[in-house]
Write an enzyme that holds these catalytic residues in place. Sequence first.
Site, PDB file in Angstrom:
ATOM      1  CB  SER A   8     -20.740  -3.618   1.177  1.00  0.00           C
ATOM      2  OG  SER A   8     -19.642  -3.712   0.295  1.00  0.00           O
ATOM      3  CE  LYS A   9     -17.751  -7.546   7.546  1.00  0.00           C
ATOM      4  NZ  LYS A   9     -18.025  -8.802   8.064  1.00  0.00           N
ATOM      5  NE  ARG A  10     -18.578  -8.518  -0.999  1.00  0.00           N
ATOM      6  CZ  ARG A  10     -19.599  -8.001  -1.644  1.00  0.00           C
ATOM      7  NH1 ARG A  10     -19.449  -7.459  -2.815  1.00  0.00           N
ATOM      8  NH2 ARG A  10     -20.807  -7.999  -1.097  1.00  0.00           N
TER       9      ARG A  10
END
Length: 470
Positions: free
Chosen positions: A239-241
């Site tokens: 995930s990007k986060r």
Amino acid sequence: MASPAVRVRFAPSPTGFFHVGGARTALFNWLFARHHGGTNVLRIEDTDAERGREEWVAGILDALDWIGIDWDEGPFRQSERRHLYQKAAERLYAEGRAYWCECTRASIDERTKANATATPGYDGFCRERGLTGGEGRALRFRTPDEGSTAVADVIRGEPRFDHANLEDFVILRSDGSPVFLLANAVDDIDMSITHVIRGEDHLSNTPKTLLLWDALDGGPHPVFAHVPLLVNERGQKLSKRRDKVALEDYRDQGILPEAMRNYLGLLGWAPGDNREMLSVQEMVAEFRLEDVKSSPAFFDERKLLHFNGEYIRALPVDEFVTAARPFLDAGSWATGDFDESAFEALAPLVQERVRTLAEVPAMVDFLFLSQAPIEDKAWDKRVVRGAAAAELLAGAADAYGSCEWSATALHEVTATLGEAHGLGLAKAQFPIRVAVTGRDVGPPLFESLVVLGRERSLERLRSALARLEG
Ligand code: GLU
């Protein structure tokens, strides 16, 4: 019957930084096309008027260029092909395959709540109302109530989806913009795509795509290959986060494009004999969709770094020097203080010791800074703080003042000095390394001293002594 020439496409949506998962999909398409002498199409799926999307598009093109993926047709932009989606939508409506719907999200949710046994999704409220298009109305595709659609997928067998579970899905939003599914199917038909290689997250969309495909007389279905999800070390979807996923972060860190490409190639695929270090020619020659696994692929940053170290070591020295230059330009020394020949003298030794190009400046900054950088974690070590260290430094300052200035001589003198203090070479070297380079790891000490020069080395030994005594 001869099989039609392979035509594949990579179809990214420019909605953010270009993701390693996208790069892996792009690579698999490219490998498959090159293996079969087919055509690789690049299609930018930019139907959502997204802020900053030009910058994301540029990011995709740059990143593909960086890992050496080229294309034979395109880049096509869906934003420039809207007339085709409009025409297809009109046709589906005219043929009774789609209908206008005025339900709002809120009204659909309310009905779903009131009817606890309803299957989730749209309930077909406007199906038979015979509405015409207009303000606030979306166009929905009428899915069959019975039967099923099978997806021929090289990686996943032939999953079958019951139509009863497929809602009547939107193909034109109420603002008239086409939905991904419509634009995607229209383009794959128009571009005569034979194989759709894309992320596993699209598998559940595929029966809808195929219903549209048939309704639009798209001809034989393409073969699908839904490539496995990328997960982190905890088995979670990247995930990007949470995870480092932007390809450009890896480039900025000094991952070589060849190493990145090799590593991406192994995310879900492996050649028959499980070799890992593969040239791009070998990957093209051996790539088969049938060998792609269906289980999630672990994106292991440590393994990527290991690969990168191997690739860095395999470079001819002059290529290593060239590749390292942009990273050296960002070094912490004053621009004019960089000395190319000093760097070149140590480059072969540095090349052996780094896993990324971003690690290079810290290996050689002692050469270009007026004083040794002070790295607390190195200075705080017991071997540096201990009483023997000051004696060693004083002894070195003395012996290095008159010995021959060569790596062999410095080695010998230092070994003798160590013996006098009951220390092996490694222990004896350590405080000297910290004094002169400021760090606890780096290229071999004696070669480093030679390149730094006698005067500067002595000066640093003396100021380290002062620091220890002060
Ligand atoms: N535009 C879609 C995405 O970026 C890909 C769709 C496809 O490959 O069919 O996820």
